[in-house]
Scaffold this motif. Structure first.
Motif, PDB file in Angstrom:
ATOM      1  N   THR A   1       6.538  -5.049   1.475  1.00 38.87           N
ATOM      2  CA  THR A   1       6.068  -3.677   1.275  1.00 38.87           C
ATOM      3  C   THR A   1       6.334  -3.218  -0.149  1.00 38.87           C
ATOM      4  O   THR A   1       7.285  -3.683  -0.784  1.00 38.87           O
ATOM      5  CB  THR A   1       6.762  -2.716   2.265  1.00 38.87           C
ATOM      6  OG1 THR A   1       6.390  -1.367   1.957  1.00 38.87           O
ATOM      7  CG2 THR A   1       8.270  -2.825   2.159  1.00 38.87           C
TER       8      THR A   1
ATOM      9  N   HIS B   1       0.739   1.771   6.007  1.00 42.70           N
ATOM     10  CA  HIS B   1       0.852   0.314   6.099  1.00 42.70           C
ATOM     11  C   HIS B   1       2.246  -0.096   6.574  1.00 42.70           C
ATOM     12  O   HIS B   1       2.395  -0.961   7.424  1.00 42.70           O
ATOM     13  CB  HIS B   1       0.535  -0.306   4.741  1.00 42.70           C
ATOM     14  CG  HIS B   1      -0.794   0.139   4.209  1.00 42.70           C
ATOM     15  ND1 HIS B   1      -1.982  -0.398   4.628  1.00 42.70           N
ATOM     16  CD2 HIS B   1      -1.120   1.127   3.334  1.00 42.70           C
ATOM     17  CE1 HIS B   1      -2.982   0.215   4.018  1.00 42.70           C
ATOM     18  NE2 HIS B   1      -2.485   1.149   3.224  1.00 42.70           N
TER      19      HIS B   1
ATOM     20  N   SER C   1      -4.012   3.574  -0.692  1.00 48.03           N
ATOM     21  CA  SER C   1      -3.939   3.214   0.718  1.00 48.03           C
ATOM     22  C   SER C   1      -5.320   3.314   1.331  1.00 48.03           C
ATOM     23  O   SER C   1      -5.481   3.227   2.496  1.00 48.03           O
ATOM     24  CB  SER C   1      -2.951   4.096   1.458  1.00 48.03           C
ATOM     25  OG  SER C   1      -3.381   5.432   1.425  1.00 48.03           O
TER      26      SER C   1
ATOM     27  N   ASP D   1      -9.288   4.126   2.625  1.00 45.66           N
ATOM     28  CA  ASP D   1      -9.352   4.631   3.994  1.00 45.66           C
ATOM     29  C   ASP D   1     -10.457   5.673   4.107  1.00 45.66           C
ATOM     30  O   ASP D   1     -10.745   6.372   3.144  1.00 45.66           O
ATOM     31  CB  ASP D   1      -8.003   5.266   4.365  1.00 45.66           C
ATOM     32  CG  ASP D   1      -7.878   5.481   5.873  1.00 45.66           C
ATOM     33  OD1 ASP D   1      -8.692   4.910   6.624  1.00 45.66           O
ATOM     34  OD2 ASP D   1      -6.964   6.219   6.290  1.00 45.66           O
TER      35      ASP D   1
ATOM     36  N   GLY E   1       0.843  -1.190   0.000  1.00 46.67           N
ATOM     37  CA  GLY E   1       0.000   0.000   0.000  1.00 46.67           C
ATOM     38  C   GLY E   1       0.870   1.227   0.000  1.00 46.67           C
ATOM     39  O   GLY E   1       2.004   1.206   0.497  1.00 46.67           O
ATOM     40  N   GLY E   2       0.339   2.303  -0.608  1.00 46.77           N
ATOM     41  CA  GLY E   2       1.123   3.520  -0.732  1.00 46.77           C
ATOM     42  C   GLY E   2       1.225   4.262   0.589  1.00 46.77           C
ATOM     43  O   GLY E   2       0.567   3.921   1.558  1.00 46.77           O
TER      44      GLY E   2
ATOM     45  N   LEU F   1      -3.741  -6.009  -2.037  1.00 49.83           N
ATOM     46  CA  LEU F   1      -3.989  -4.691  -2.640  1.00 49.83           C
ATOM     47  C   LEU F   1      -4.430  -4.827  -4.087  1.00 49.83           C
ATOM     48  O   LEU F   1      -5.241  -4.054  -4.578  1.00 49.83           O
ATOM     49  CB  LEU F   1      -2.709  -3.853  -2.536  1.00 49.83           C
ATOM     50  CG  LEU F   1      -2.759  -2.420  -3.033  1.00 49.83           C
ATOM     51  CD1 LEU F   1      -3.855  -1.624  -2.354  1.00 49.83           C
ATOM     52  CD2 LEU F   1      -1.408  -1.738  -2.806  1.00 49.83           C
TER      53      LEU F   1
ATOM     54  N   SER G   1       5.820   0.281  -0.477  1.00 53.94           N
ATOM     55  CA  SER G   1       5.677   1.707  -0.190  1.00 53.94           C
ATOM     56  C   SER G   1       6.840   2.491  -0.782  1.00 53.94           C
ATOM     57  O   SER G   1       7.990   2.035  -0.756  1.00 53.94           O
ATOM     58  CB  SER G   1       5.633   1.918   1.323  1.00 53.94           C
ATOM     59  OG  SER G   1       5.762   3.291   1.596  1.00 53.94           O
TER      60      SER G   1
ATOM     61  N   ARG H   1      -9.298   9.009   0.164  1.00 54.49           N
ATOM     62  CA  ARG H   1      -8.508   7.848  -0.224  1.00 54.49           C
ATOM     63  C   ARG H   1      -9.451   6.795  -0.766  1.00 54.49           C
ATOM     64  O   ARG H   1     -10.615   6.754  -0.388  1.00 54.49           O
ATOM     65  CB  ARG H   1      -7.755   7.278   0.984  1.00 54.49           C
ATOM     66  CG  ARG H   1      -6.738   8.227   1.598  1.00 54.49           C
ATOM     67  CD  ARG H   1      -5.462   8.268   0.770  1.00 54.49           C
ATOM     68  NE  ARG H   1      -4.419   9.074   1.397  1.00 54.49           N
ATOM     69  CZ  ARG H   1      -4.219  10.362   1.146  1.00 54.49           C
ATOM     70  NH1 ARG H   1      -5.006  11.000   0.296  1.00 54.49           N
ATOM     71  NH2 ARG H   1      -3.238  11.012   1.745  1.00 54.49           N
TER      72      ARG H   1
ATOM     73  N   THR I   1      -4.698  -4.635   6.382  1.00 50.62           N
ATOM     74  CA  THR I   1      -5.741  -3.847   5.722  1.00 50.62           C
ATOM     75  C   THR I   1      -6.467  -4.507   4.555  1.00 50.62           C
ATOM     76  O   THR I   1      -7.683  -4.457   4.493  1.00 50.62           O
ATOM     77  CB  THR I   1      -5.192  -2.477   5.245  1.00 50.62           C
ATOM     78  OG1 THR I   1      -4.575  -1.835   6.352  1.00 50.62           O
ATOM     79  CG2 THR I   1      -6.299  -1.596   4.720  1.00 50.62           C
TER      80      THR I   1
END
Ligand SMILES: [Zn+2]
Lengths: 371, 225
Positions: free
Chosen positions: A44, A23, B225, A312, A18-19, A113, A46, A309, A108
């Motif tokens: 990751t 995360h 995200s 989120d 996740g960006g 993702l 990220s 987002r 998450t």
């Protein structure tokens, strides 16, 4: 918890794709405690990972943050953030199918993702644990996540997000306090934090702008007008204007890079940001997971922009845990008001908060033992 | 008629119980077993075993009697230890296919077994429902549970055509003239099936097909995200 140390050391894999920071930071918060008893690998993609790795190579390393655990290391399995969806999914699947581990902790995204976990979760023979940060209910519905999670996860850990997140009603759900990268007794000493932020020696009130956003700003229902073209630019502008409006207050913008429009002398860079946030009388930032719960733990009032987002719900978190604003003007007015209310200087208060990662490690261990 | 089938994997001794409505098809491939026989919905029980044929046997009532019939072309069916291709079944009988022993019990303690288990047979080895749903746009159900599933689980129970699985409609997808579906095809621009009411007979599964298109944003952006 007697006897845990005698148990064989396990290998935990944390899926944290996740960006942004959220995360990766949450996975690191858990991983650095879990590594005291188990080997930990964090998956990751990220774009922040290089920044984090750079920080970890500094001497001295941030104390007890990621260093060697008693029984193993935290290992970052970094997937380049600019890989295509197909390539990323392929790497994740290969890693998860070819690596030996004792449990898979999925942060998450229950199906991954890119949906890549949906195919392989059913065939994994290890306990699967979902870390349930809040999720967009539309996503939950569109992908049938309730059924999926109920069937494919032995445990759901809700890290401080409360009982109204979409999957908290499932029978496997367990709640902990928010997961934080620093426990109260680990925060950087105040004088170090002060010099890191280049705060003046004479006590003034301090406002920290936490410019952690990366995507172009988008506030639901608001045009982009006046907000700048990126979230960091918004915070850069805010830093400058706040400094102009409140010359007697010390303003600092905390960000990996100096945001556009932000005067370089007002910019500071440090990870984990929580070390710096403890110096603030007021923090202004987004309403992402880390910013929100770090401020809550440090008892620093947070003024937040609820950025849009895909997954989120920042608006929900912003309303529950902060003062939500929609414009730079509104933010400046609120900073003024909050600073007037603040009676005691922040630096003198005693901090004691619960870091949910310790309980989370216990819960995961018991899930593995019970499976 | 409702039966309780207890299947025991001979290799592991692991036993599982399902309560199923006749006719009951047993085999290795869900999709290759019939979904409908003589207008009755078939309960399909998948047995994961290389020695089991794609469609191995059928249990059905014939003249008030319960009968098991081999469908595998003689790949192996034993009832109470005796090789056979067709045999009546009594309460408590055992039959064997592949490396499974199955016991038939009449009058199952229905209360002890939920409908969820009763239709668990629809799930393939990946744990997803293989039934075809959708009135206009056929698609695999793909759900991983029957809990709250309107398409195939509840649909059988409340008899509401809106939720029927696709195999109930034998003419689905056939748009030649003379078939019921030809009107759909002729009026496909206005989607008016009933010329008087101009009602569009979408089903829940159809609207879910549209939803999926609208939700293509999810699981695409690897930086989200
Ligand atoms: Zn189904």
């Amino acid at each position: 918890m007697n006897g845990q140390r005698d148990r064989p050391r396990q290998h935990w894999v944390i899926y944290a794709l996740g960006g942004g920071w959220g995360h990766l930071n949450r996975a690191l918060a858990l991983g650095r405690i879990a590594v005291r008893r188990h080997a930990v690998t964090i998956l990751t993609n990220s774009s922040c990972v290089e920044y984090v790795l750079e920080r970890l190579d500094l001497t001295p390393r941030p104390p007890s943050l990621l260093g060697k655990g008693e029984r193993g290391d935290v290992c970052l399995e970094a997937i380049a953030p600019d890989l295509s969806r197909a390539e990323t999914c392929d790497r994740v699947q290969k890693f998860l199918l070819q690596t030996k581990y004792d449990c898979l902790i999925v942060d998450t995204f229950p199906r991954g993702l890119g949906g890549e976990l949906a195919e392989i979760l059913p065939q994994l023979q290890v306990p699967r644990i979902l870390v349930h940060r809040d999720l967009n209910p539309q996503y939950v519905q569109a992908k049938g996540l309730a059924e999926f999670v109920e069937q494919h996860f032995e445990q759901i850990l809700v890290p401080g997000e409360g009982y109204e997140v979409p999957l908290a009603y499932l029978p496997q759900a367990q709640h902990t306090a928010p997961w934080l990268i620093r426990s109260a007794d680990e925060l950087m000493p105040l004088d170090q934090a002060r010099s890191l932020l280049r705060l003046p020696t004479n006590p003034t009130q301090v406002v920290i702008i936490c410019a952690s956003g990366s995507a172009p700003p988008s506030l639901p229902g608001k045009g982009a007008g006046g907000l700048g073209s990126t979230e960091t630019q918004l915070f850069g502008t805010l830093t400058y204007q706040l400094h102009q409006a409140l010359p007697e207050v010390t303003v600092r913008c905390l960000s990996p890079q100096c945001p556009p429009q932000c005067p370089p002398e007002l910019w500071a860079s440090h990870w984990p940001g929580m070390d710096c946030l403890q110096m603030a009388d007021v923090v202004v930032g987004g309403a992402g997971y880390n910013t929100t719960y770090e401020c809550a733990a440090l008892k620093v009032p947070l003024i937040s922009f609820a950025f849009k987002r895909l997954y989120d719900r920042q608006a929900r978190r912003a309303q529950q845990h902060s003062y939500e604003v929609c414009s730079v003007t509104e933010a400046i007015a609120l900073v003024k008001a909050l600073l007037q209310q603040a009676a005691e200087p922040r630096q003198q208060r005693q901090l004691s908060y619960t870091n949910g990662v310790f309980r989370a490690v216990e819960l995961i261990e018991s899930a593995i033992a019970g499976s | 008629m409702r039966l309780q089938l207890t299947r025991t994997a001979l290799a592991t001794g692991q036993a599982q119980t399902s309560v199923l409505e006749t006719p009951i098809a047993l085999g290795r491939e869900f999709a290759l077993m019939p979904g409908i026989l003589e207008g009755n919905r078939v309960s399909r029980l998948v047995l994961e075993d290389a020695q089991v044929a794609d469609y191995h046997t059928l249990i059905d009532e014939q003249a008030g009697e319960l009968v098991i019939v081999d469908q595998s072309g003689g790949q192996g069916l034993r009832v109470n230890g005796v090789s056979t291709t067709t045999s009546p079944l009594q309460d408590g009988d055992h039959f064997q296919i592949g490396s499974y022993d199955l016991q038939v019990q009449f009058n199952p303690e229905a209360a002890a077994v939920s409908d969820e288990e009763a239709s668990a047979a629809a799930f393939n080895s990946a744990g997803e429902c293989d039934r075809q749903v959708g009135f206009l746009f056929p698609r695999r159900c793909g759900r991983t549970t029957t809990v709250g599933c309107p398409y195939c689980n509840s649909g059988q129970v409340n008899n509401d055509p809106y939720f029927y699985e696709r195999s109930y409609y034998s003419g689905y997808g056939t748009y030649h003239s003379g078939y019921w579906g030809s009107n759909y095809y002729d009026n496909r621009d206005s989607y008016a099936y009933n010329a008087e009411t101009r009602n569009i007979d979408f089903t829940d599964a159809d609207s879910a097909s549209f939803e999926r298109e609208a939700d293509t944003d999810f699981e695409q952006d690897m930086g989200a995200s």
